[in-house]
Design an enzyme around this catalytic site. Structure first.
Site, PDB file in Angstrom:
ATOM      1  N   GLU A   1     -15.174   4.828   9.283  1.00  0.00           N
ATOM      2  CA  GLU A   1     -15.607   5.964  10.084  1.00  0.00           C
ATOM      3  C   GLU A   1     -15.382   7.299   9.394  1.00  0.00           C
ATOM      4  O   GLU A   1     -14.461   7.456   8.594  1.00  0.00           O
ATOM      5  CB  GLU A   1     -14.827   5.997  11.416  1.00  0.00           C
ATOM      6  CG  GLU A   1     -15.034   4.799  12.305  1.00  0.00           C
ATOM      7  CD  GLU A   1     -14.179   4.857  13.556  1.00  0.00           C
ATOM      8  OE1 GLU A   1     -14.314   3.947  14.394  1.00  0.00           O
ATOM      9  OE2 GLU A   1     -13.379   5.818  13.717  1.00  0.00           O
TER      10      GLU A   1
ATOM     11  N   TYR B   1      -9.602   8.108  19.347  1.00  0.00           N
ATOM     12  CA  TYR B   1     -10.740   7.666  18.527  1.00  0.00           C
ATOM     13  C   TYR B   1     -10.996   6.171  18.637  1.00  0.00           C
ATOM     14  O   TYR B   1     -11.850   5.643  17.922  1.00  0.00           O
ATOM     15  CB  TYR B   1     -10.556   8.147  17.085  1.00  0.00           C
ATOM     16  CG  TYR B   1     -10.785   9.648  17.033  1.00  0.00           C
ATOM     17  CD1 TYR B   1     -12.041  10.169  16.784  1.00  0.00           C
ATOM     18  CD2 TYR B   1      -9.756  10.522  17.367  1.00  0.00           C
ATOM     19  CE1 TYR B   1     -12.267  11.533  16.830  1.00  0.00           C
ATOM     20  CE2 TYR B   1      -9.969  11.883  17.415  1.00  0.00           C
ATOM     21  CZ  TYR B   1     -11.230  12.379  17.149  1.00  0.00           C
ATOM     22  OH  TYR B   1     -11.455  13.733  17.222  1.00  0.00           O
TER      23      TYR B   1
ATOM     24  N   HIS C   1      -0.998   0.026   5.495  1.00  0.00           N
ATOM     25  CA  HIS C   1      -1.520   1.058   6.404  1.00  0.00           C
ATOM     26  C   HIS C   1      -0.526   2.183   6.664  1.00  0.00           C
ATOM     27  O   HIS C   1      -0.199   2.499   7.800  1.00  0.00           O
ATOM     28  CB  HIS C   1      -1.965   0.420   7.727  1.00  0.00           C
ATOM     29  CG  HIS C   1      -3.171  -0.454   7.596  1.00  0.00           C
ATOM     30  ND1 HIS C   1      -3.933  -0.829   8.680  1.00  0.00           N
ATOM     31  CD2 HIS C   1      -3.753  -1.041   6.516  1.00  0.00           C
ATOM     32  CE1 HIS C   1      -4.933  -1.601   8.268  1.00  0.00           C
ATOM     33  NE2 HIS C   1      -4.829  -1.747   6.944  1.00  0.00           N
TER      34      HIS C   1
ATOM     35  N   GLN D   1       0.809  -1.212   0.000  1.00  0.00           N
ATOM     36  CA  GLN D   1       0.000   0.000   0.000  1.00  0.00           C
ATOM     37  C   GLN D   1       0.847   1.269   0.000  1.00  0.00           C
ATOM     38  O   GLN D   1       0.320   2.369   0.069  1.00  0.00           O
ATOM     39  CB  GLN D   1      -0.922  -0.007   1.226  1.00  0.00           C
ATOM     40  CG  GLN D   1      -1.936  -1.136   1.219  1.00  0.00           C
ATOM     41  CD  GLN D   1      -2.768  -1.189   2.485  1.00  0.00           C
ATOM     42  OE1 GLN D   1      -2.807  -0.244   3.274  1.00  0.00           O
ATOM     43  NE2 GLN D   1      -3.437  -2.309   2.703  1.00  0.00           N
TER      44      GLN D   1
ATOM     45  N   TYR E   1     -11.419  -9.682  10.608  1.00  0.00           N
ATOM     46  CA  TYR E   1     -11.576 -10.251   9.273  1.00  0.00           C
ATOM     47  C   TYR E   1     -11.943 -11.724   9.365  1.00  0.00           C
ATOM     48  O   TYR E   1     -11.392 -12.481  10.171  1.00  0.00           O
ATOM     49  CB  TYR E   1     -10.285 -10.115   8.473  1.00  0.00           C
ATOM     50  CG  TYR E   1     -10.025  -8.717   7.957  1.00  0.00           C
ATOM     51  CD1 TYR E   1     -11.007  -8.013   7.254  1.00  0.00           C
ATOM     52  CD2 TYR E   1      -8.805  -8.103   8.169  1.00  0.00           C
ATOM     53  CE1 TYR E   1     -10.761  -6.734   6.779  1.00  0.00           C
ATOM     54  CE2 TYR E   1      -8.548  -6.822   7.683  1.00  0.00           C
ATOM     55  CZ  TYR E   1      -9.536  -6.145   6.996  1.00  0.00           C
ATOM     56  OH  TYR E   1      -9.286  -4.885   6.522  1.00  0.00           O
TER      57      TYR E   1
END
Length: 407
Positions: free
Chosen positions: A272, A282, A174, A110, A293
């Site tokens: 979110e 958060y 991520h 990613q 998952y």
């Protein structure tokens, strides 16, 4: 490159049954549409009033675009390609220049060249900011840097890193990562949690001594603002503004309040939309609405069960089908007056541009855009002159769509 113009419908009539408040119920499937056809289309807002729109391919042949940023006079659109290229495109002619002076990136998984944004005083200093992944001792991480755009020379001059998230870890996932300036001139940069799976209070996103799973706040040169919430905590990273964030890939500023809004991916569902508050937790992964998952096992307790975390203003709980959200923007242009103050979020797996009306902390999903095309969407921005929306498709040989009023 010649411009290919594609007139098509954005199949969008009626509103959808999103909830106002924190979490949407239902399957999480893309809102229904009436099918695509050539020519004009209409989009309905929360009141049911129709807006005629036209979709064209403004820029073509882009390889996995990730971030979009217009020059202030709309004379060019900066586009990041994840494999490491920074393009400057003319959205009228589709002429593209690959800029030199871009840093080497870690284009694995990613990672790669991620977001792009301009300094608030770009007209005076020419600063362009990039977020990107880099390799180093211990693995890889997210970095932000800046250089001056020298358009006539086709380059970013004197590019320099200004902040590197710590620590480097062995992961290719991520990284985050978006960057945005608020009205006070602070630079916000989102950093993902790097896919650590130890769901509990020892997770990196719940630990303040690192930059992972957080949104950072910096001065424009990468230094730390004295007003950051944890600067007086010797055990915390001074750069952290919020924490408990999983993989935040959207940051935008509310045009009236100046608050920074963030979108982040959940695990299985649990996506979110958040309003950032200094020093706030958060919840990820101790308070969350995701499931692990491949299961229906909750990752954490609901936000409402803990008074030390901030709940999202909108989300997709486990079992809803989710809406993995990437780039986001508030609409503040003149082309669509009825949309001013509305929030648009690019959807990857759900393959549509979500449209929300916003009233304070009440967020309501209405008719989507581009739902008929079956394409992952990575980013969305508003042109500063025409007020048209521009949307990046997450694919090889991809277009940047322009959404403008229909005739």
């Amino acid at each position: 490159m010649s411009r290919r113009r594609l007139l098509a419908a954005v199949a969008l009539s009626g509103t959808i049954a999103g909830c106002t408040g924190t979490f949407q119920s239902g399957s999480g499937a893309a809102p229904s549409s009436d099918g695509a056809s050539a020519g004009q289309a209409t989009s309905a807002d929360a009141s049911g009033s129709a807006t005629s729109v036209e979709v064209t391919e403004a820029v073509t042949g882009i390889s996995t675009p990730w971030g979009l940023a217009f020059l202030p006079d709309e004379s060019g659109l900066l586009i990041t390609e994840q494999d490491g290229n920074l393009l400057l495109a003319d959205v009228e002619s589709d002429e593209q220049t690959e800029l030199e002076g871009v840093p080497e990136v870690y284009a694995r998984g990613q990672g790669g060249l991620l977001d792009v944004t301009l300094h608030p005083d770009f007209d005076a200093n020419g600063f362009v900011y990039l977020t990107y992944s880099v390799a180093g001792d211990g693995g890889s991480t997210t970095r932000v840097g800046r250089g001056r755009l020298e358009r006539d020379e086709g380059r970013l001059a004197d590019f320099e890193p200004i902040y590197t998230a710590r620590p480097f870890v062995e992961s290719t996932g991520h990284f985050g990562s978006r960057a945005v300036f608020d009205p006070e001139g602070y630079l916000y940069v989102s950093v993902g949690d790097r896919q650590f799976k130890n769901f509990g209070p020892d997770h990196v996103a719940q630990q303040l001594d690192n930059d992972l799973g957080s949104v950072l706040r910096l001065n424009d040169d990468g230094s730390i603002p004295d007003s950051n919430p944890f600067v007086d905590d010797p055990d915390a990273s001074d750069a952290v503004f919020t924490y408990g964030n999983r993989n935040p890939q959207g940051l935008t500023v509310h045009p009236e309040t100046g608050a920074v809004w963030e979108t982040e991916y959940g695990e299985r569902d649990g996506d979110e939309i958040n309003i950032l508050e200094a020093g706030a937790n958060y919840g990820w992964p101790v308070a969350d609405n995701s499931c692990e998952y491949g299961s229906s096992d909750a990752v954490g307790v609901p936000h409402e069960e803990r008074d030390d975390v901030v709940a999202p203003v909108y989300g997709w709980p486990c079992g809803s089908g989710g809406f993995p959200p990437s780039g986001t923007t508030f609409y503040d242009g003149d082309a669509f007056p009825d949309w001013r103050g509305d929030l648009f979020v690019a959807g990857t797996a759900k393959q549509y541009l979500a449209h929300f009306t916003v009233d304070g902390r009440t967020v309501t999903e209405v008719s989507p855009l581009l739902a008929d095309r079956g394409q992952r969407l990575r980013d969305v921005t508003v042109s500063p002159v025409s007020g048209h929306l521009y949307v990046a498709v997450d694919a090889d040989d991809a277009p940047i769509y322009r959404i403008e009023p229909g005739q």
